[in-house]
Write an enzyme that holds these catalytic residues in place. Structure first.
Site, short mmCIF file in Angstrom:
data_model
loop_
_atom_site.label_atom_id
_atom_site.label_comp_id
_atom_site.label_asym_id
_atom_site.label_seq_id
_atom_site.Cartn_x
_atom_site.Cartn_y
_atom_site.Cartn_z
CG HIS A 20 -1.96 -1.08 1.15
ND1 HIS A 20 -3.28 -0.84 0.90
CD2 HIS A 20 -1.84 -2.42 1.26
CE1 HIS A 20 -3.94 -1.99 0.87
NE2 HIS A 20 -3.08 -2.96 1.09
CG ASP A 118 -5.27 1.90 1.56
OD1 ASP A 118 -4.09 1.79 1.22
OD2 ASP A 118 -6.10 0.97 1.47
CB THR A 141 -3.12 -0.27 -3.68
OG1 THR A 141 -3.70 -1.12 -2.71
CG2 THR A 141 -2.81 1.07 -3.03
CB VAL A 351 15.69 -6.95 -2.90
CG1 VAL A 351 16.52 -8.06 -2.28
CG2 VAL A 351 14.37 -7.48 -3.44
CD GLN A 353 9.20 -6.96 -6.70
OE1 GLN A 353 9.34 -7.81 -5.81
NE2 GLN A 353 8.03 -6.70 -7.22
CG HIS A 368 2.82 -12.55 -4.12
ND1 HIS A 368 3.68 -11.67 -4.74
CD2 HIS A 368 2.11 -11.79 -3.25
CE1 HIS A 368 3.49 -10.45 -4.26
NE2 HIS A 368 2.53 -10.50 -3.35
CG ASN A 372 1.91 -2.44 -5.51
OD1 ASN A 372 1.60 -1.36 -5.98
ND2 ASN A 372 1.38 -2.91 -4.39
CG ASP A 392 -5.85 -8.85 -4.20
OD1 ASP A 392 -4.73 -9.39 -4.26
OD2 ASP A 392 -5.99 -7.64 -3.89
CD GLN A 393 -1.30 -12.93 -3.20
OE1 GLN A 393 -1.00 -14.12 -3.17
NE2 GLN A 393 -1.10 -12.12 -2.17
#
Ligand code: UDP
Ligand code: UDP
Length: 474
Positions: A20, A118, A141, A351, A353, A368, A372, A392-393
Site C-alpha cells: 500500500h 486507502d 491499490t 530488496v 524490486q 505471488h 504492484n 486477491d492474487q
C-alpha cells in the site's frame, strides 16, 4: 491569487504494508512532479522496517514539497481483535483510530485541495469526508478487475435473499460481473470472503460506500485492463460509482540522498546481476509480507536448481521483517544451500524490486501475483510466472492470463495447499523463460505502459485534469 498560480495541496493517507505504501508514495511523487504540495499522514508506529525506511527516504528526497504528519494509532489488546494476522491487525487498529483523523486534517496550515485515502478505510471515512471542504478520493491499490469484483460484491451480497444463518450463498460457482467477459470462479475469490465473518462484512460495507467519494484512483491503464476500466466507468459493473481513474502505471520514486552504506544487499546483488547474461536470470519473490512456506521451501529450491537458469531468490522467513532472526542455512540445510549458491543467489533481506526488475539480466519473475509486482514487471517488460498465495492474487493472476503477460499454472492452487514438486516448478520456469511469444507480448505491454506513463500519456492527462478541477476551488 489567480487560479493558475494557486498551489494545489493534496493529502495522502495510506494503509499499512509495502503493497500500500509503495504505490501511495509513487502517486504522491507524481502529483509533486506536477507542482502540488503534498502532506502524507502516516499511521505510527509502522509495522515493518521496510515501511519506515521508505518513508524516511521519501521525505528526505522531497524536503520542500512534502510534509509528513504522524497519525498515532491507538493500540488494541490483540486478544480483542478480529485477527491474529499482524498486517490485518494493523489495518484494524488504524481503522479503529480513524476518528482522530478529522482534527489532523482540519489543523493543516495550508488549505487542502483534495484528500486521497486507502480503500481499506472506506466506511469509517464516510463521516469524516462529509465534513471536508475539499473533494476526497479512494486510491484502490490493486487492479481494475479486482475493483470490479469489490464494487460488485455489495450488490451480490444484497441479492442474497437467503435467511440467516445461511450466509455467503450469494457466492455461487462463478461470479459473472456485468461488463467483464471472463467470469470470476469461486476458486479465485479471496478465501476470507467465502465465509460470513467480520472481514466479509467490512468488504460488503466498503463496497457499498465507494459511491460516497468523488473518484477512485487505480494503478492500471487502458491497454492492460481496458475492459474492466470501461465497465466500471460506464456503470455496467454497478450504477452510481464515481469516476474510476486509471492513473497507472505508477513509476518508481527517484530518491535523492540515499548513501551507498544504506543500500545493504543491493550493492552486491546489482554487481552480481551485471555479471549475468541479458535475460538469463529468474527473479523469485512473493512480495513484502508473505513468509515462504516451510513445507514448500525445499521443492522451490530444487525447482530453481533444476531449471537451468541462474536465479535471484528472495526468501522471507518471517512475515514481519523486524522479526527475522533465523539463517537461511538452518532452513535449507547446508548441502542444499551450497547447491543453491552454485546456481544462483538467495537473500532474505528486503530488496529494491523495481531496480532488480529493471536490470537487463532479469528474464523472468516468479511472483505471488501482488498487483504492484505485476505492474512493476509490466513496466520493465519481464514475463511473470504467477503462484497466488492468498488474498486477491488469483484475480490478479487472471488478469495476467487475460493480458498475456505471463503464465499461471492454475493446478498449483493457493500456495498454502499441496506442495508443488521441484520438477513441476522447474518445468514451468523453463516454459516462462523459453516462451518467445510471451516475451513479445510483455514487450508490447511494456511499450504501452511507458506510453501511458510518459509525457502526454493517459496518466499525465488524468493528473492535469484533476489538478485543474481542484484549482477551481482554491
Ligand atoms: N518489494 C520490494 N522488495 C521486496 C519485497 C517487496 O521492493 O523484497 C515491493 C515490491 O516492489 C512492491 C511491494 O513491495 O512494490 C509489494 O507489493 P505487492 O502488491 O507486489 O505485494 P504484497 O507485498 O502487497 O503482497
Ligand atoms: N550470498 C547469497 N545469499 C546471501 C548472502 C550472500 O547467495 O544471503 C552469496 C552471493 O552470491 C554473494 C556471496 O554470497 O555474492 C557473498 O556474499 P556476502 O554477503 O558475504 O558479500 P560480500 O560483501 O562478502 O561480497
Amino acid at each position: 491569487m489567480s487560479a493558475s498560480e494557486a498551489v494545489v495541496h493534496v493529502a495522502f493517507f495510506p494503509s499499512a504494508s509495502m503493497g500500500h505504501l509503495n504505490p501511495f508514495l509513487r502517486l504522491a511523487a507524481l502529483f509533486i512532479r506536477y507542482g502540488c504540495k503534498v502532506t502524507i499522514v502516516i499511521p505510527k508506529p509502522t509495522l515493518t522496517l521496510a515501511e519506515s525506511n521508505l518513508i524516511s527516504h521519501f521525505c528526505s528526497s522531497f524536503p520542500n514539497q512534502v510534509t509528513q504528519i504522524d497519525f498515532n494509532i491507538i493500540p488494541v489488546d490483540p486478544t480483542t481483535a478480529n485477527t491474529s494476522d499482524p498486517f490485518f491487525l494493523q489495518f484494524e487498529v488504524i481503522r479503529r483510530s480513524l476518528h482522530l483523523l478529522s482534527p489532523i486534517l482540519s489543523s493543516l496550515s495550508t488549505t487542502l485541495s483534495a484528500c486521497i485515502f486507502d480503500f481499506f478505510f472506506t466506511s469509517p471515512l464516510v463521516p469524516i469526508v462529509e465534513k471536508l471542504s475539499c473533494p476526497s478520493y479512494i486510491f484502490f491499490t490493486p487492479g481494475a478487475r479486482i475493483l470490479s469484483f469489490v464494487a460488485y460484491f455489495s450488490f451480490l451480497a444484497a441479492s442474497d435473499t437467503a435467511a440467516q444463518p445461511r450466509p455467503s450463498t450469494f457466492i455461487g460457482d462463478v461470479i459473472q460481473i456485468p461488463g467483464l467477459t471472463s467470469p470470476i470462479p469461486r476458486s479465485s475469490v479471496p478465501p476470507p470472503l467465502l465465509g460470513s465473518n467480520s472481514f466479509q462484512r467490512m468488504v460488503v460495507e466498503d463496497s457499498h460506500n465507494l459511491t460516497k467519494f468523488n473518484g477512485i484512483l487505480i494503478n492500471s491503464f487502458e491497454e492492460l485492463e481496458g475492459e474492466a476500466l470501461t465497465a466500471l466507468n460506464e456503470g455496467k459493473v454497478v450504477k452510481g460509482l464515481p469516476p474510476v481513474y486509471g492513473i497507472g502505471p505508477l513509476r518508481k520514486c527517484e530518491f535523492k540522498n540515499v548513501d551507498q552504506g544504506q543500500r545493504g544487499c543491493m550493492s552486491w546483488i546489482l554487481k552480481w546481476l551485471d555479471e549475468q547474461a541479458e535475460g538469463s536470470v529468474v527473479y523469485v519473490s512473493f512480495g513484502s509480507n508473505i513468509d515462504t512456506r516451510r513445507e514448500q521451501i525445499k521443492d522451490l529450491a530444487l525447482g530453481l536448481i533444476e531449471c537451468g537458469h541462474s536465479f535471484l531468490w528472495v526468501v522471507k522467513l518471517k512475515r514481519v521483517d523486524r522479526e527475522e532472526d533465523e539463517g537461511l542455512e538452518d532452513v535449507l540445510g547446508s548441502e542444499l544451500m551450497s547447491k543453491v549458491r552454485e546456481k544462483g543467489v538467495v537473500v532474505k533481506e528486503f530488496v529494491n524490486q523495481m531496480e532488480i526488475l529493471g536490470h537487463p539480466a532479469v528474464g523472468g519473475f516468479v511472483s505471488h501475483g501482488g498487483w504492484n509486482s505485476i505492474i512493476e514487471a509490466v513496466l520493465e517488460g519481464v514475463p511473470v510466472l504467477t503462484w497466488p498465495q492468498g488474498g486477491d492474487q488469483k484475480i490478479s493472476s487472471e488478469c495476467i492470463r487475460i493480458s498475456g503477460v505471463g503464465i499461471w499454472p492454475e493446478d498449483w492452487g493457493w500456495g498454502s495447499q499441496d506442495v508443488v514438486r521441484g520438477k513441476e516448478i522447474s518445468n514451468r520456469i523453463k516454459e516462462m523463460m523459453n516462451n518467445e511469444s510471451l516475451r513479445v507480448k510483455v514487450n508490447e505491454m511494456k511499450k504501452a505502459a511507458r506510453n501511458a506513463a510518459d509525457v502526454g500519456g493517459s496518466c499525465e492527462v488524468i493528473v492535469k485534469r484533476l489538478i485543474e478541477d481542484w484549482k477551481k476551488n482554491i
